[in-house]
Write an enzyme that holds these catalytic residues in place. Structure first.
Site, PDB file in Angstrom:
ATOM      1  N   GLY A  28      24.278  -7.574 -77.382  1.00  9.62           N
ATOM      2  CA  GLY A  28      25.680  -7.925 -77.362  1.00  9.62           C
ATOM      3  C   GLY A  28      26.478  -6.810 -76.727  1.00  9.62           C
ATOM      4  O   GLY A  28      25.988  -5.687 -76.541  1.00  9.62           O
ATOM      5  N   TYR A  29      27.724  -7.130 -76.413  1.00  8.98           N
ATOM      6  CA  TYR A  29      28.571  -6.200 -75.679  1.00  8.98           C
ATOM      7  C   TYR A  29      29.739  -5.754 -76.545  1.00  8.98           C
ATOM      8  O   TYR A  29      30.485  -6.556 -77.084  1.00  8.98           O
ATOM      9  CB  TYR A  29      29.046  -6.850 -74.369  1.00  8.98           C
ATOM     10  CG  TYR A  29      27.871  -6.989 -73.442  1.00  8.98           C
ATOM     11  CD1 TYR A  29      27.527  -5.959 -72.578  1.00  8.98           C
ATOM     12  CD2 TYR A  29      27.042  -8.097 -73.502  1.00  8.98           C
ATOM     13  CE1 TYR A  29      26.404  -6.041 -71.778  1.00  8.98           C
ATOM     14  CE2 TYR A  29      25.917  -8.199 -72.711  1.00  8.98           C
ATOM     15  CZ  TYR A  29      25.606  -7.163 -71.852  1.00  8.98           C
ATOM     16  OH  TYR A  29      24.483  -7.240 -71.072  1.00  8.98           O
TER      17      TYR A  29
END
Length: 154
Positions: A28-29
């Site tokens: 994820g970012y």
């Protein structure tokens, strides 16, 4: 400065499937802009935080550090943008280079992409027969963009 030099391709057919073992990746970012991305990744029982700079052709700065697995899981669950990127990654040796084939799941299901890291931007590459169209210059195929605009929504 650490530099990543990488070419990306779509994958055709299934000939690659028997050439490597797959491992689940979840990432994820925490931040994703044109100038930089900050990614958290869990790969099997290990976890990493990665900071990447703006791409210049097929090269960009990259810094990656192993972090505690529990911290990464908490960040994925509580801090990262949605959707998460989930994929099975297969590592395949071919003609002296390591190819990583990603079979995406979830909202990016149906996308299979291969990437190869190079030592130099001008390094020649012998392409396996299961390699299709090159998408290195197409930002839609950056994982950070697949998190914002999943493949199934195209």
């Amino acid at each position: 400065m650490a530099v990543e030099i990488e070419r990306k391709f779509l994958v055709k057919g299934d000939a690659w499937r028997s050439l490597g073992q797959g491992k689940l990746y979840r990432q994820g970012y925490l931040a994703s802009t044109q100038q930089r991305t900050v990614r958290v990744r869990v790969a099997g029982d290990r976890a990493y935080i990665t900071i990447k700079g703006k791409s210049s052709g097929i090269a960009r700065s990259e810094y990656e550090y192993e972090i505690p697995l529990g911290d990464a899981i908490e960040m994925l669950e509580n801090l990262c943008d949605r959707p998460l990127i989930e994929k099975i990654r297969y590592r395949i040796d071919y003609q002296g280079l390591l190819w990583e084939v990603d079979e995406f799941m979830g909202e990016n299901h149906g996308l299979i992409m291969a990437e190869v890291e190079l030592a130099d931007v001008d390094q020649s590459v012998v392409l396996p027969e299961w390699i299709g169209e090159e998408v290195s210059a197409d930002p839609r195929y950056y994982n950070s963009n697949l998190a914002k605009h999943p493949f199934q929504s195209w």
